[in-house]
Design a protein around this motif. Sequence first.
Motif, PDB file in Angstrom:
ATOM      1  N   LEU A 251       0.817  -1.210   0.000  1.00 45.60           N
ATOM      2  CA  LEU A 251       0.000   0.000   0.000  1.00 45.60           C
ATOM      3  C   LEU A 251       0.853   1.262   0.000  1.00 45.60           C
ATOM      4  CD1 LEU A 251      -2.711   1.488   0.310  1.00 45.60           C
ATOM      5  CD2 LEU A 251      -2.537   1.102   2.783  1.00 45.60           C
ATOM      6  N   HIS A 252       1.947   1.262   0.753  1.00 44.93           N
ATOM      7  CA  HIS A 252       2.765   2.466   0.866  1.00 44.93           C
ATOM      8  C   HIS A 252       3.367   2.889  -0.471  1.00 44.93           C
ATOM      9  CE1 HIS A 252       5.585  -0.874   1.137  1.00 44.93           C
ATOM     10  NE2 HIS A 252       6.578  -0.048   0.886  1.00 44.93           N
ATOM     11  N   GLU A 253       3.568   1.926  -1.369  1.00 41.12           N
ATOM     12  CA  GLU A 253       4.073   2.256  -2.699  1.00 41.12           C
ATOM     13  C   GLU A 253       2.951   2.725  -3.617  1.00 41.12           C
ATOM     14  OE1 GLU A 253       6.072  -1.155  -4.172  1.00 41.12           O
ATOM     15  OE2 GLU A 253       7.698  -1.095  -2.698  1.00 41.12           O
ATOM     16  N   TYR A 288       2.591  -0.632  12.081  1.00 45.10           N
ATOM     17  CA  TYR A 288       2.673  -0.540  10.620  1.00 45.10           C
ATOM     18  C   TYR A 288       3.676   0.564  10.282  1.00 45.10           C
ATOM     19  CZ  TYR A 288       1.090   0.258   5.779  1.00 45.10           C
ATOM     20  OH  TYR A 288       1.015   0.426   4.398  1.00 45.10           O
ATOM     21  N   PRO A 289       4.926   0.224  10.006  1.00 45.87           N
ATOM     22  CA  PRO A 289       5.974   1.242   9.843  1.00 45.87           C
ATOM     23  C   PRO A 289       5.667   2.364   8.847  1.00 45.87           C
ATOM     24  CG  PRO A 289       6.956  -0.939   9.999  1.00 45.87           C
ATOM     25  CD  PRO A 289       5.470  -1.150   9.920  1.00 45.87           C
ATOM     26  N   PRO A 290       5.023   2.080   7.700  1.00 38.72           N
ATOM     27  CA  PRO A 290       4.769   3.185   6.764  1.00 38.72           C
ATOM     28  C   PRO A 290       3.572   4.064   7.133  1.00 38.72           C
ATOM     29  CG  PRO A 290       4.830   1.042   5.628  1.00 38.72           C
ATOM     30  CD  PRO A 290       4.659   0.783   7.087  1.00 38.72           C
ATOM     31  N   ALA A 291       3.009   3.917   8.334  1.00 39.56           N
ATOM     32  CA  ALA A 291       1.780   4.635   8.688  1.00 39.56           C
ATOM     33  C   ALA A 291       1.843   6.134   8.393  1.00 39.56           C
ATOM     34  CB  ALA A 291       1.431   4.388  10.153  1.00 39.56           C
ATOM     35  N   PRO A 292       2.897   6.872   8.797  1.00 40.65           N
ATOM     36  CA  PRO A 292       2.913   8.316   8.517  1.00 40.65           C
ATOM     37  C   PRO A 292       2.893   8.638   7.030  1.00 40.65           C
ATOM     38  CG  PRO A 292       4.581   7.729  10.150  1.00 40.65           C
ATOM     39  CD  PRO A 292       4.062   6.452   9.578  1.00 40.65           C
ATOM     40  N   SER A 330      -0.288   5.651  16.848  1.00 40.06           N
ATOM     41  CA  SER A 330      -0.583   5.767  15.419  1.00 40.06           C
ATOM     42  C   SER A 330       0.671   5.672  14.571  1.00 40.06           C
ATOM     43  CB  SER A 330      -1.298   7.090  15.126  1.00 40.06           C
ATOM     44  OG  SER A 330      -2.514   7.163  15.838  1.00 40.06           O
ATOM     45  N   GLY A 331       1.777   5.300  15.195  1.00 43.22           N
ATOM     46  CA  GLY A 331       3.020   5.149  14.459  1.00 43.22           C
ATOM     47  C   GLY A 331       3.635   6.457  14.022  1.00 43.22           C
ATOM     48  N   CYS A 332       3.280   7.548  14.686  1.00 38.85           N
ATOM     49  CA  CYS A 332       3.728   8.882  14.285  1.00 38.85           C
ATOM     50  C   CYS A 332       4.497   9.568  15.411  1.00 38.85           C
ATOM     51  CB  CYS A 332       2.530   9.766  13.910  1.00 38.85           C
ATOM     52  SG  CYS A 332       1.512   9.154  12.553  1.00 38.85           S
ATOM     53  N   THR A 333       5.242  10.598  15.030  1.00 40.30           N
ATOM     54  CA  THR A 333       5.777  11.515  16.025  1.00 40.30           C
ATOM     55  C   THR A 333       4.680  12.518  16.380  1.00 40.30           C
ATOM     56  OG1 THR A 333       6.576  13.097  14.391  1.00 40.30           O
ATOM     57  CG2 THR A 333       8.063  11.290  14.988  1.00 40.30           C
ATOM     58  N   ASP A 339       0.164  17.486  12.559  1.00 44.55           N
ATOM     59  CA  ASP A 339       0.039  18.002  11.191  1.00 44.55           C
ATOM     60  C   ASP A 339      -1.010  17.224  10.412  1.00 44.55           C
ATOM     61  OD1 ASP A 339       0.917  19.769   9.034  1.00 44.55           O
ATOM     62  OD2 ASP A 339       1.779  17.955   8.140  1.00 44.55           O
ATOM     63  N   LEU A 340      -1.050  15.903  10.596  1.00 48.46           N
ATOM     64  CA  LEU A 340      -2.050  15.088   9.892  1.00 48.46           C
ATOM     65  C   LEU A 340      -3.465  15.448  10.331  1.00 48.46           C
ATOM     66  CD1 LEU A 340      -0.225  11.640  10.026  1.00 48.46           C
ATOM     67  CD2 LEU A 340      -0.874  12.848   7.933  1.00 48.46           C
ATOM     68  N   VAL A 341      -3.682  15.611  11.620  1.00 48.33           N
ATOM     69  CA  VAL A 341      -5.014  15.982  12.109  1.00 48.33           C
ATOM     70  C   VAL A 341      -5.437  17.315  11.499  1.00 48.33           C
ATOM     71  CG1 VAL A 341      -6.366  16.620  14.136  1.00 48.33           C
ATOM     72  CG2 VAL A 341      -4.823  14.650  14.227  1.00 48.33           C
ATOM     73  N   ARG A 342      -4.514  18.283  11.457  1.00 39.13           N
ATOM     74  CA  ARG A 342      -4.845  19.593  10.858  1.00 39.13           C
ATOM     75  C   ARG A 342      -5.223  19.442   9.391  1.00 39.13           C
ATOM     76  NH1 ARG A 342      -0.599  21.557  14.237  1.00 39.13           N
ATOM     77  NH2 ARG A 342       0.931  21.164  12.581  1.00 39.13           N
ATOM     78  N   GLN A 343      -4.496  18.600   8.680  1.00 36.07           N
ATOM     79  CA  GLN A 343      -4.793  18.425   7.260  1.00 36.07           C
ATOM     80  C   GLN A 343      -6.171  17.793   7.058  1.00 36.07           C
ATOM     81  OE1 GLN A 343      -1.581  17.054   4.554  1.00 36.07           O
ATOM     82  NE2 GLN A 343      -0.302  16.960   6.391  1.00 36.07           N
TER      83      GLN A 343
END
Length: 392
Positions: A251-253, A288-292, A330-333, A339-343
């Motif tokens: 999916l990440h690709e 899930y490493p590619p989550a961000p 969520s696998g994020c910093t 930033d994701l929530v704002r987007q």
Amino acid sequence: MVGPGWHHPGHDRENRVLRPPVSVTTEPGSLGSQPALFEYAWRLHQQDPDSPLPRDGEPYPDEKRHPHRQRVRTRKNQRLQGADVAAILEVYFGRADASPSELVDAFCEVDVPIHHNEHIAAAALRADRRRVRRTGRWLVRHSTDRCSATVGLALLATDWADEDIPLIQTIGLLSHRFGPLAAEALRRRSGGGQALLWLAQRVAGWGRVYVIEALCRDGAYASRRWLLRHACDGDYLNGYFAGQVATAAHLHEAIVGTEADDDLVDHTGRLLKIMAGCGGMGMTLEHYPPAPIVLAAHVAHLGRQRPTVDRYVDAAVIADQLADKTPERSGCTSEQRDDLVRQYLTVLDRQEWGDAVRAGLDPAGDFFAWFAGNPAARLHLRAFTGLTDGKR
């Protein structure tokens, strides 16, 4: 026995999936007036060839012999599960003159596993290959009892003959019972990838879990492409395989491309929504490493899509899960999460997106009350401001 000319409707020669005949009749050797489970599944399938069987075909014709939720368990040690079945098969294969019809009622008093079993597989591999195949075909095609039909499918799951694909697919439509072994049997065959895709589009519930997990192990391009767009059907059981789909289908690709189609973007939203809240079932965003990367790509594509109710709800649930949990969950910093929530909120608070969700949700429905009072309220979504406290 199924001949090489049988084909499933809806599949052409390029897909190499065989079609059963237009009608199924009771062949010599079928037992009694009760229909064989294969015939029962095929008749139900004919009524709506492109959809799962209603209620997975339950109740089955042999229901009186197998009351709901009642299973015979003769072995407490799980390592010995299937040994009783294997012992019966050893005796049967040891008699050169034994007929498959003798096995129809042979397994009613033992615990028959519905998944791959080493004891049963070993008994099959010790016997003559042609006789195992012939016995498995007969039991799947003619058994009026689920136990013997399951054993027949287990025998075919040790083989690799492509001509058995229609048999396996058809009995696999009764997927809650036969899905695990059908998926295993199809994976062993050279035409199994396309056959699994056909079955995946026609099973639901637990049966879908078994078949999707098999497709995740298939690795073929056609399987990955379908998984990226159609694996999740909205059932809560999707939580068991959503992470496997995201990983196996790369999916990440796929989602980072600028030309990702709407089906891919929408399904990515469903996968992310599931993985954000499926703890205890399957892989979550935390593992899930590619989550961000996937989250960022999804929200970027989302902003270019036409607003719909489903897109709005999926995005709101994702944003709510991100905001409600620690970033690590969520696998994020922290910076990535914020930033994701704002987007997501920037998209959801657009006028046209608010208009779409208000027009599409029934304000008197239970889902509206839950959504407005929970994700929408916590995120302070403009489209729902004042709707839960009487303000306008």
